[in-house]
Design an enzyme around this catalytic site. Structure first.
Site, PDB file in Angstrom:
ATOM      1  N   GLY A 117       0.840  -1.186   0.000  1.00 26.31           N
ATOM      2  CA  GLY A 117       0.000   0.000   0.000  1.00 26.31           C
ATOM      3  C   GLY A 117       0.879   1.241   0.000  1.00 26.31           C
ATOM      4  N   GLN A 155       3.072  10.068   0.894  1.00 25.47           N
ATOM      5  CA  GLN A 155       4.352   9.370   1.059  1.00 25.47           C
ATOM      6  C   GLN A 155       5.323   9.639  -0.088  1.00 25.47           C
ATOM      7  OE1 GLN A 155       2.321   5.417   2.096  1.00 25.47           O
ATOM      8  NE2 GLN A 155       4.206   5.358   3.288  1.00 25.47           N
ATOM      9  N   CYS A 162       5.483   0.266   7.687  1.00 24.32           N
ATOM     10  CA  CYS A 162       5.179   1.399   6.807  1.00 24.32           C
ATOM     11  C   CYS A 162       6.431   1.730   6.004  1.00 24.32           C
ATOM     12  CB  CYS A 162       4.747   2.595   7.658  1.00 24.32           C
ATOM     13  SG  CYS A 162       4.355   4.061   6.679  1.00 24.32           S
ATOM     14  N   LEU A 163       6.260   1.971   4.717  1.00 24.92           N
ATOM     15  CA  LEU A 163       7.420   2.298   3.868  1.00 24.92           C
ATOM     16  C   LEU A 163       8.074   3.608   4.297  1.00 24.92           C
ATOM     17  CD1 LEU A 163       6.051   1.281   0.337  1.00 24.92           C
ATOM     18  CD2 LEU A 163       7.708   0.037   1.752  1.00 24.92           C
ATOM     19  N   HIS A 170      -4.851   1.891   7.192  1.00 26.97           N
ATOM     20  CA  HIS A 170      -3.489   2.445   7.342  1.00 26.97           C
ATOM     21  C   HIS A 170      -3.255   3.540   6.292  1.00 26.97           C
ATOM     22  CE1 HIS A 170       1.037   1.793   7.968  1.00 26.97           C
ATOM     23  NE2 HIS A 170       0.980   2.538   6.879  1.00 26.97           N
ATOM     24  N   GLU A 171      -3.634   3.262   5.034  1.00 21.70           N
ATOM     25  CA  GLU A 171      -3.374   4.233   3.962  1.00 21.70           C
ATOM     26  C   GLU A 171      -4.281   5.454   4.080  1.00 21.70           C
ATOM     27  OE1 GLU A 171      -0.698   3.810   2.494  1.00 21.70           O
ATOM     28  OE2 GLU A 171      -0.443   1.696   2.986  1.00 21.70           O
ATOM     29  N   HIS A 208      -2.878   7.885   6.403  1.00 26.76           N
ATOM     30  CA  HIS A 208      -1.832   8.740   5.811  1.00 26.76           C
ATOM     31  C   HIS A 208      -2.429  10.015   5.222  1.00 26.76           C
ATOM     32  CE1 HIS A 208       1.985   6.659   6.108  1.00 26.76           C
ATOM     33  NE2 HIS A 208       1.498   5.540   5.616  1.00 26.76           N
TER      34      HIS A 208
HETATM   35 NI    NI Z   1       2.348   3.621   5.735  1.00 22.76          NI
END
Ligand code: NI
Length: 171
Positions: free
Chosen positions: A46, A51, A97-98, A139-140, A143
């Protein structure tokens, strides 16, 4: 293919409330392609536009089908997504998380959600999700509101995690 640089925790754009998309145009289509390229390049499941430094309400997910079943992977690109409904029942599972590489912690979230959004072609979509897909979508969408999963940990756990993160960034 255009892989964009992923913003790391500490970057201001990750803390902003992203702006709704007003118009589906070429710029948006390019953003969506780049989000997918960047997510796959990073090996994630995701990715949200903030991000990659773009404060707009767009996200992509590619969640594998449940192990041991022949369920197809769930690939979605969502514009202006909202959680329209969430179950009272919660689940606690590990997340990463990236934008916070090297950190994984268990997070409690509603087990099932209904998400409403626009697809990149402007059509309305409604997704009823459980399991990993429900978690990734929440989660996304977080963001897009400037929320990171570490914000959902207990204050004690959060302090430990932030300490570990700062240490890893110095090394
Ligand atoms: Ni994330």
């Amino acid at each position: 293919m255009a892989v964009r640089r992923i913003e790391m925790m500490g970057s201001r754009v990750l803390r902003e409330e992203a702006a709704p998309v007003q118009e589906i145009d070429d710029e948006l289509r390019r953003l969506v392609r780049d989000l997918l390229d960047t997510m796959y390049d990073a090996g994630g499941i995701g990715l949200a536009a903030p991000q990659v430094g773009v404060s707009r309400r767009v996200l992509v997910v590619d969640v594998p089908g449940e192990e041991g079943t022949d369920a197809a992977p769930q690939v979605h690109t969502l514009v202006n997504p909202v959680v329209a409904d969430a179950s009272a029942q919660t689940e606690r599972e590990s997340e990463g998380c990236l934008s916070i590489p090297g950190i994984e912690e268990s997070v409690t979230r509603p087990a099932r959600v209904t998400v409403e959004a626009l697809a990149p072609d402007g059509k309305s979509v409604r997704i009823e999700a459980d399991g990993l897909l429900a978690r990734v979508l929440q989660h996304e969408i977080d963001h897009l509101d400037g929320v990171l999963f570490v914000d959902r940990l207990s204050p004690f756990k959060r302090r430990l995690v932030l300490k570990k993160w700062r240490k890893s960034r110095q090394g």
